[in-house]
Scaffold this active site. Structure first.
Site, PDB file in Angstrom:
ATOM      1  N   ASN A  87       0.809  -1.222   0.000  1.00 18.78           N
ATOM      2  CA  ASN A  87       0.000   0.000   0.000  1.00 18.78           C
ATOM      3  C   ASN A  87       0.844   1.274   0.000  1.00 18.78           C
ATOM      4  OD1 ASN A  87       0.770  -0.645   2.618  1.00 18.78           O
ATOM      5  ND2 ASN A  87      -1.005   0.369   3.521  1.00 18.78           N
ATOM      6  N   GLU A 128       4.532  -3.684  12.549  1.00 18.71           N
ATOM      7  CA  GLU A 128       3.548  -2.641  12.215  1.00 18.71           C
ATOM      8  C   GLU A 128       2.394  -3.348  11.524  1.00 18.71           C
ATOM      9  OE1 GLU A 128       3.806   0.328  13.203  1.00 18.71           O
ATOM     10  OE2 GLU A 128       5.904   0.949  13.235  1.00 18.71           O
ATOM     11  N   CYS A 147      -2.864   1.578   6.661  1.00 22.37           N
ATOM     12  CA  CYS A 147      -2.956   0.922   7.969  1.00 22.37           C
ATOM     13  C   CYS A 147      -3.581   1.853   8.976  1.00 22.37           C
ATOM     14  CB  CYS A 147      -1.577   0.489   8.419  1.00 22.37           C
ATOM     15  SG  CYS A 147      -0.422   1.850   8.398  1.00 22.37           S
ATOM     16  N   GLU A 178       8.511   3.114  14.679  1.00 15.61           N
ATOM     17  CA  GLU A 178       9.302   3.617  13.567  1.00 15.61           C
ATOM     18  C   GLU A 178       9.190   5.140  13.591  1.00 15.61           C
ATOM     19  OE1 GLU A 178       7.507   0.784  10.383  1.00 15.61           O
ATOM     20  OE2 GLU A 178       9.650   1.043   9.957  1.00 15.61           O
TER      21      GLU A 178
HETATM   22  P1  NAP Z   1       0.654  -9.225   4.186  1.00 15.31           P
HETATM   23  O1  NAP Z   1      -0.019 -10.234   3.355  1.00 15.31           O
HETATM   24  O2  NAP Z   1       0.887  -9.500   5.593  1.00 15.31           O
HETATM   25  O3  NAP Z   1       1.996  -8.872   3.413  1.00 15.31           O
HETATM   26  C1  NAP Z   1       2.943  -7.977   3.896  1.00 15.31           C
HETATM   27  C2  NAP Z   1       4.303  -8.425   3.447  1.00 15.31           C
HETATM   28  O4  NAP Z   1       4.637  -9.675   4.055  1.00 15.31           O
HETATM   29  C3  NAP Z   1       4.425  -8.647   1.947  1.00 15.31           C
HETATM   30  O5  NAP Z   1       5.710  -8.253   1.523  1.00 15.31           O
HETATM   31  C4  NAP Z   1       4.279 -10.143   1.851  1.00 15.31           C
HETATM   32  O6  NAP Z   1       4.821 -10.661   0.671  1.00 15.31           O
HETATM   33  C5  NAP Z   1       5.045 -10.588   3.051  1.00 15.31           C
HETATM   34  N1  NAP Z   1       4.763 -11.944   3.521  1.00 15.31           N
HETATM   35  C6  NAP Z   1       3.664 -12.713   3.303  1.00 15.31           C
HETATM   36  N2  NAP Z   1       3.785 -13.896   3.932  1.00 15.31           N
HETATM   37  C7  NAP Z   1       4.982 -13.882   4.577  1.00 15.31           C
HETATM   38  C8  NAP Z   1       5.671 -14.804   5.424  1.00 15.31           C
HETATM   39  N3  NAP Z   1       5.149 -15.987   5.724  1.00 15.31           N
HETATM   40  N4  NAP Z   1       6.869 -14.451   5.925  1.00 15.31           N
HETATM   41  C9  NAP Z   1       7.404 -13.232   5.643  1.00 15.31           C
HETATM   42  N5  NAP Z   1       6.805 -12.338   4.842  1.00 15.31           N
HETATM   43  C10 NAP Z   1       5.604 -12.645   4.318  1.00 15.31           C
HETATM   44  O7  NAP Z   1      -0.116  -7.861   4.192  1.00 15.31           O
HETATM   45  P2  NAP Z   1      -0.935  -7.225   3.030  1.00 15.31           P
HETATM   46  O8  NAP Z   1      -2.309  -7.757   3.127  1.00 15.31           O
HETATM   47  O9  NAP Z   1      -0.201  -7.316   1.747  1.00 15.31           O
HETATM   48  O10 NAP Z   1      -0.867  -5.708   3.491  1.00 15.31           O
HETATM   49  C11 NAP Z   1      -1.916  -5.055   4.078  1.00 15.31           C
HETATM   50  C12 NAP Z   1      -1.800  -5.125   5.585  1.00 15.31           C
HETATM   51  O11 NAP Z   1      -0.665  -4.403   6.020  1.00 15.31           O
HETATM   52  C13 NAP Z   1      -2.965  -4.475   6.275  1.00 15.31           C
HETATM   53  O12 NAP Z   1      -3.418  -5.295   7.307  1.00 15.31           O
HETATM   54  C14 NAP Z   1      -2.393  -3.195   6.840  1.00 15.31           C
HETATM   55  O13 NAP Z   1      -3.021  -2.710   7.972  1.00 15.31           O
HETATM   56  C15 NAP Z   1      -0.997  -3.559   7.106  1.00 15.31           C
HETATM   57  N6  NAP Z   1      -0.165  -2.362   7.080  1.00 15.31           N
HETATM   58  C16 NAP Z   1       0.302  -1.885   8.259  1.00 15.31           C
HETATM   59  C17 NAP Z   1       1.058  -0.735   8.282  1.00 15.31           C
HETATM   60  C18 NAP Z   1       1.587  -0.168   9.555  1.00 15.31           C
HETATM   61  O14 NAP Z   1       2.499   0.627   9.515  1.00 15.31           O
HETATM   62  N7  NAP Z   1       1.083  -0.535  10.707  1.00 15.31           N
HETATM   63  C19 NAP Z   1       1.367  -0.092   7.089  1.00 15.31           C
HETATM   64  C20 NAP Z   1       0.876  -0.615   5.906  1.00 15.31           C
HETATM   65  C21 NAP Z   1       0.110  -1.772   5.925  1.00 15.31           C
HETATM   66  P3  NAP Z   1       3.900 -10.888  -0.634  1.00 15.31           P
HETATM   67  O15 NAP Z   1       2.992  -9.727  -0.760  1.00 15.31           O
HETATM   68  O16 NAP Z   1       4.890 -10.941  -1.697  1.00 15.31           O
HETATM   69  O17 NAP Z   1       3.173 -12.163  -0.406  1.00 15.31           O
END
Ligand code: NAP
Ligand code: MG
Length: 496
Positions: free
Chosen positions: A168, A266, A300, A477
């Site tokens: 995102n 995060e 997020c 962060e």
């Molecule tokens: P996600 O599926 O958890 O993916 C995040 C990252 O983790 C991606 O690079 C993903 O790679 C990687 N990943 C997936 N499985 C993994 C594993 N088993 N081990 C290590 N890395 C792995 O999250 P998303 O759905 O793409 O992102 C949206 C989420 O992020 C939302 O819940 C949002 O709230 C959260 N977010 C939080 C913040 C914050 O600062 N708190 C900021 C932005 C987003 P791939 O995509 O290549 O599979």
């Protein structure tokens, strides 16, 4: 036509940006995957592939970690902090000089509007500028042990750091992790999301051109299971900064336990925006709009729950709905008010939340359906959506949708608003709109959130520590606290 608008026109015509990176960034240069495998990145505004990138696995990750470890031990850890600072400052300048290409790549890859992508790129430059100035100010302490002793502390870099980045805010999230890690003297292996690989690779290349020695910053692209999981499990990784979903964060935390690896998590949010009857109505209206519709709600820290005092709710919602209906949708390169969401799967997930809410009898005040770019009929869009008052236990109050869907909660007074605001398992950020500063700061103390915005949602910058409580994660962060995440304190006590 300016060079910038010419480039945008060319990308709109051809559907892609020329000369995107095509390999990993390893040891100071681009390299293909050892397996030779690639995968495609999709443009959410068209719902079509526009470029391919290398697909990494555990072997590629091991190569990257070895490169980062070698660079840590031989060059980066012991470089004079002022020199590290100069390199990061040059990187900030180069990011700004190359902002057009970076923003267009981000826009194509993530779907976000070009205006928003340009803002993210400026934010990334600012992160490097901020931490460039901090490199030579990481001062330790002395401890008063009396005349016969000398006691002092050192902030040592922790070593190789892993950065797992979501789709995102690809370049912003990369920069807010990489800049302090490098400033502290750590080396880096980053794994961007498979949906948005390009700007992390471009950033690594910029860092090299700014003078960063080979191996200090490496980027391995690919999927979470094939590249992300082996990275966070690698025994030579001393620290993981993970930004993403709660479920993946929990897996990362379990995996980090094996080697007692340090972590900043995060994770998601379901952040409230409290609007009280005595607010500045215009500030609150535009704040609530931006809080949920910026980046199509894929933030997020999105303000996804409007907690509004009953006495002003009807009129406020009427105006909010009118504004949401006026938002233009379209491909990010055309700079509409709102762009697409990141993928077909994500669109289906958002639609599922809204369909289930409808089935429970929720009143949809506006929006509520998937749609396409009105100009082309393509892409993955969801209408700006506002859902009328839902009870505290409702799925739309408790679960993160991560799309342009605002849930309303009606409060009787400030105290009730606080109770509703704190009533989820998340605690990332919270907003308050009121003219009564006493009330604002009293609520700020009692809100269960890592960051509170008063009278301007998203107020603040790289100077302000950011992170969650409860399911939103832990660690901070940004700010000087963000720098300390990449340091370990060593205390030295000597008998003189
Ligand atoms: P996600 O599926 O958890 O993916 C995040 C990252 O983790 C991606 O690079 C993903 O790679 C990687 N990943 C997936 N499985 C993994 C594993 N088993 N081990 C290590 N890395 C792995 O999250 P998303 O759905 O793409 O992102 C949206 C989420 O992020 C939302 O819940 C949002 O709230 C959260 N977010 C939080 C913040 C914050 O600062 N708190 C900021 C932005 C987003 P791939 O995509 O290549 O599979
Ligand atoms: Mg993409």
């Amino acid at each position: 036509m300016s060079a910038h608008s010419e480039l945008v026109a060319q990308v709109r015509r051809t559907g892609t940006l020329l000369d995107l990176p095509s390999g990993f960034y390893l040891d100071g240069g681009f390299q293909p995957a050892a397996s030779g495998r690639v995968m495609e990145s999709l443009d959410p505004g068209r719902g079509a592939a526009f470029a391919s990138f290398a697909r990494g696995d555990a072997g590629d990750v091991a190569t990257a970690v070895a490169s980062a470890r070698h660079a840590f031990e031989t060059v980066w850890r012991d470089m004079a902090p002022a020199e590290r600072g100069r390199i990061l400052a040059r990187a900030a300048q180069l990011i700004l000089a190359e902002a057009d290409r970076l923003a267009i790549a981000e826009c194509l890859d993530s779907g976000k509007t070009l205006n928003e992508a340009e803002g993210d790129v400026r934010g990334a430059a600012r992160a490097f500028e901020y931490y460039a100035g901090a490199c030579d100010k990481l001062e330790g302490k002395t401890f008063p042990l009396g005349a016969g002793y000398l006691g002092y502390s050192l902030h040592e870099p922790v070593g190789v750091t892993a950065h797992v980045i979501p789709w995102n805010y690809p370049i912003s999230t990369a920069a807010r992790g990489l800049a302090p890690a490098l400033a502290a003297g750590c080396t880096v292996v980053a794994k961007p999301a498979e949906q948005t690989p390009f700007t992390a690779l471009m950033l690594a290349d910029i860092l090299t051109r700014a003078g960063l020695p080979a191996g200090v910053c490496n980027v391995v692209t690919g999927t979470g299971s094939e590249a992300g999981a082996p990275l966070v499990a690698h025994p030579d990784v001393a620290h993981v900064t993970f930004t993403g979903s709660v479920a993946t964060g929990q897996q990362v935390m379990r995996s980090a336990a094996d080697h007692v690896t340090r972590l900043v998590l995060e994770l998601g949010g379901k952040s409230p925006v409290i609007v009280l009857a005595d607010c500045d109505r215009e500030a609150a209206l535009s704040g609530v709009m931006g809080a949920i519709f910026e980046n199509a709600g894929q933030i997020c820290s999105a303000g996804s729950r409007l907690v509004i005092e009953r006495s002003i709710a009807d009129g406020f919602l009427e105006e909010l709905v009118a504004r949401a209906r006026r938002l233009s949708l379209g491909h990010g390169l055309r700079n509409p008010d709102m762009g697409p969401v990141s993928s077909a799967e994500h669109l289906a997930k958002i639609a599922g939340f809204v369909e289930r809410a409808k089935a429970r009898g929720a009143e949809i005040l506006t929006g509520g359906a998937a749609t396409t770019d009105p100009e082309t009929g393509q892409g993955w869009f969801f209408e700006p959506t506002i859902v009328a008052d839902r009870p505290a236990g409702d799925e739309l109050v408790q679960e993160e949708v991560f799309g342009p869907v605002l849930t309303v909660q009606i409060a009787d007074d400030a105290e009730h608003a606080l109770e509703l605001a704190n009533g989820t398992a998340f605690g990332l950020v919270a907003g308050i709109y009121t003219r009564d500063h006493g009330t604002a700061h009293r609520l700020a103390r009692r809100l269960d959130a890592g960051q509170v915005f008063i009278n301007e949602y998203f107020a603040g910058g790289i100077e302000v520590p950011f992170g969650g409580t409860k399911l939103s994660g832990f660690g901070r962060e940004k700010g000087l606290e963000g720098l300390l995440s990449y340091c370990r304190t060593k205390s030295v006590a000597a008998k003189l």
